[in-house]
Design an enzyme around this catalytic site. Structure first.
Site, PDB file in Angstrom:
ATOM      1  N   GLU A   1      38.767  62.843 152.952  1.00 29.68           N
ATOM      2  CA  GLU A   1      37.747  63.077 152.635  1.00 29.68           C
ATOM      3  C   GLU A   1      36.529  62.165 152.898  1.00 29.68           C
ATOM      4  OE1 GLU A   1      34.031  62.789 150.074  1.00 29.68           O
ATOM      5  OE2 GLU A   1      35.460  61.185 150.293  1.00 29.68           O
TER       6      GLU A   1
ATOM      7  N   ASP B   1      42.425  58.841 150.413  1.00 34.43           N
ATOM      8  CA  ASP B   1      41.940  58.025 151.326  1.00 34.43           C
ATOM      9  C   ASP B   1      40.949  57.269 150.809  1.00 34.43           C
ATOM     10  OD1 ASP B   1      40.336  60.393 151.365  1.00 34.43           O
ATOM     11  OD2 ASP B   1      39.625  59.983 153.385  1.00 34.43           O
TER      12      ASP B   1
END
Ligand SMILES: CCCCCCCCCCCCCCCCCC(=O)N[C@@H](Cc1ccccc1)C(=O)O
Ligand code: ZN
Ligand code: ZN
Length: 512
Positions: free
Chosen positions: A199, A134
């Site tokens: 994350e 991400d």
């Protein structure tokens, strides 16, 4: 008494001069005899036939990876369709990895990826390379030199969200593995690749689940490497060589929601204080009263020792004599945001919301503070400090999220994994100094703490001070040269991990 005054003054002056002379002598002796922590680089291998070039095909794959808009917004709020497409793209792009009988791939928490590459020697503990799928959102699209999800190649740089955080390490480590497996090489030591999908919002549904899966399997990991601090070019004061910053620890964090509730009403009849005013005062007290400068009490002092002998002159004297000059170095560090972050617990005001209409007095004001906690402090200490500074019971402090500073992983000559990492860095950057440090931001490794005691955070690319705002900022980019270094770093690391990791202490050798 008056008759003795000249004698007393002479004695005082003599004492002063003598003390100064002794101090100067100690400082000079320590400066010239200070031990060097740097080792000479191993033979550089970037010219050998195993070199992975950043050719058109690999750059095209990286560009495509940047084009998936795998944005994480808030905890649990991401872009599931983009993640699913990105996962399919990864599968298609690395056919050898995905068809090898040595590789098991698990999709964890719907989108996170966990690869296990079976080593030929089951007696060796596995190791793990981590990254994430991400990225953070875009704020100012108009100011980008190339569209943020284009992956456009411009003047030797690939532009886009994720190029330095952290699709470079995801794609770079997969390129290295694809290269290795396509040469029919089976690693000796089992290797995990772990890619979380959230994350940027704390890793609660990605890395956390990966950590749980590995814990349930009873896995103990010899060594974990995640994203982290870079190879600095001009980042550290007094260091003119490249400085590879290997984070052996990570700051803690404390995110606080500050809230004030007061009577609202018509703007024509204001009271002397409003919710907005009370909160503004609290916030400005926090900004005016930074947390104490703790430079020299934690791992940052070791960082100075590691580079002392290589520093330019005034800094060399300071770094070799922290026993005397620590307060001066602390002051120097506190002057720039990127060095101040090493000296203390930082305070960032990240949100401020109040009011709904121009002529309505808002009954509520809310702000969010993001503290990154110095390794030698604690969540409780930070909370206590804030309460004292604000000193106003009308300001409520609610904890959104917190983590204590991480434990410190082993480093230096006594740690075979740290030394192997240092050697690998020097293969890619033969002229660089290597130093242990700590991460001023946080990573998914907080979910892996019980898997390994040797956890490192490092980005194998070069960064200058002007590159730092590109992290989570405008014009995030990586040079082609840096991306090539990233791929080759992971390749060398995987090859090096097959060499014995020996602990040479007390006359005997232990194999990890
Ligand atoms: C003395 C030498 C000075 C050298 C200065 C060097 C500064 C280098 C700084 C590089 C920072 C790189 C940071 C990269 C990783 C960032 C990862 C990240 O953004 N993580 C999030 C995780 C998080 C934390 C809390 C809630 C949600 C997400 C973060 O904000 O830390
Ligand atoms: Zn990241
Ligand atoms: Zn990030």
């Amino acid at each position: 008494m008056w008759a003795n005054l000249p004698r007393i003054l002479t004695l005082v002056v003599r004492g002063f001069v003598l003390t100064l002379a002794v101090l100067t002598a100690v400082v000079v002796i320590r400066t010239v005899t200070f031990p060097s922590y740097q080792t000479s680089p191993p033979e550089c291998k970037t010219t050998d036939p195993d070199f992975i070039p950043a050719d058109e095909e690999r750059l095209a794959r990286f560009t495509s990876a940047i084009q998936f808009q795998t944005v994480s917004y808030e905890r649990g709020v991401g872009t599931p369709q983009e993640l699913a497409k990105f996962v399919r793209f990864i599968q298609k792009s690395f056919p050898t990895v995905h068809s090898s009988p040595m590789v098991r791939r698990d999709v964890v928490g719907n989108y996170s990826l966990l690869y296990r590459v079976e080593g030929s020697d089951a007696s060796l503990q596995p190791y793990m390379l981590a990254s994430h799928l991400d990225v953070v959102p875009i704020t100012e699209e108009a100011n980008w030199e190339a569209p943020p999800f284009s992956g456009q190649l411009k003047d030797g740089y690939i532009y886009g969200r994720g190029t330095i955080d952290a699709k470079h390490s995801l794609m770079g480590s997969l390129e290295a593995l694809e290269f290795l497996l396509s040469r029919r090489h089976q690693p000796k030591r089992t290797l995990y690749l772990a890619f979380g999908h959230d994350e940027e919002t704390g890793g609660h549904f990605g890395a956390k689940v990966i950590g749980d899966v590995l814990t349930q399997r009873g896995e103990k990991i010899a060594f974990i490497l995640d994203e982290g601090s870079p190879v600095g070019d001009g980042l550290a004061p007094g260091v003119s060589k490249l400085l590879a910053l290997v984070s052996v620890a990570e700051k803690g964090f404390l995110q606080l929601r500050l809230e004030v509730n007061e009577e609202g009403g018509h703007a024509s009849m204001p009271r002397s204080e409003s919710a907005i005013g009370i909160l503004s005062k609290a916030i400005s007290k926090l900004e005016d009263n930074p947390h104490p400068n703790m430079f020299g009490t934690g791992p940052e002092a070791r960082m100075m020792e590691y580079v002392a002998t290589e520093m330019t002159l005034p800094y060399r004297i300071l770094a070799s004599n922290l026993w005397l000059f620590s307060p001066l170095v602390a002051w120097v560090y506190s002057r720039k945001p990127q060095t101040n972050a090493f000296a203390r617990t930082t305070t960032a005001l990240t949100r401020f919301n109040a009011g709904v209409k121009d002529n309505v007095i808002s009954p509520e004001a809310v702000a969010v503070i993001d503290h990154r906690i110095h390794p030698m402090s604690s969540v409780e200490e930070v909370m206590e400090f804030d309460r004292k500074v604000i000193n106003d019971p009308r300001v409520k402090l609610n904890v959104i999220n917190n983590r204590p500073p991480s434990p410190t992983s082993p480093y230096g000559k006594d740690s075979p994994t740290y030394m192997m990492l240092q050697e690998t860095i020097q293969q890619i950057y033969p002229d660089a100094l290597v130093t242990p440090t700590f991460m001023v931001a946080n990573t998914d490794t907080r979910h892996y703490l019980n898997l390994s005691s040797a956890i490192y955070r490092f980005n194998p690319y070069v960064m200058t001070p002007s590159d730092l705002p590109r992290f989570h900022g405008v014009n995030e980019r990586i040079s082609v040269q840096n991306y090539e270094r990233v791929m080759n770093f992971y390749y060398h690391l995987i090859v090096n991990m097959d060499k014995p990791l020996e602990l040479k202490r007390h006359g005997h050798e232990d194999e990890l």
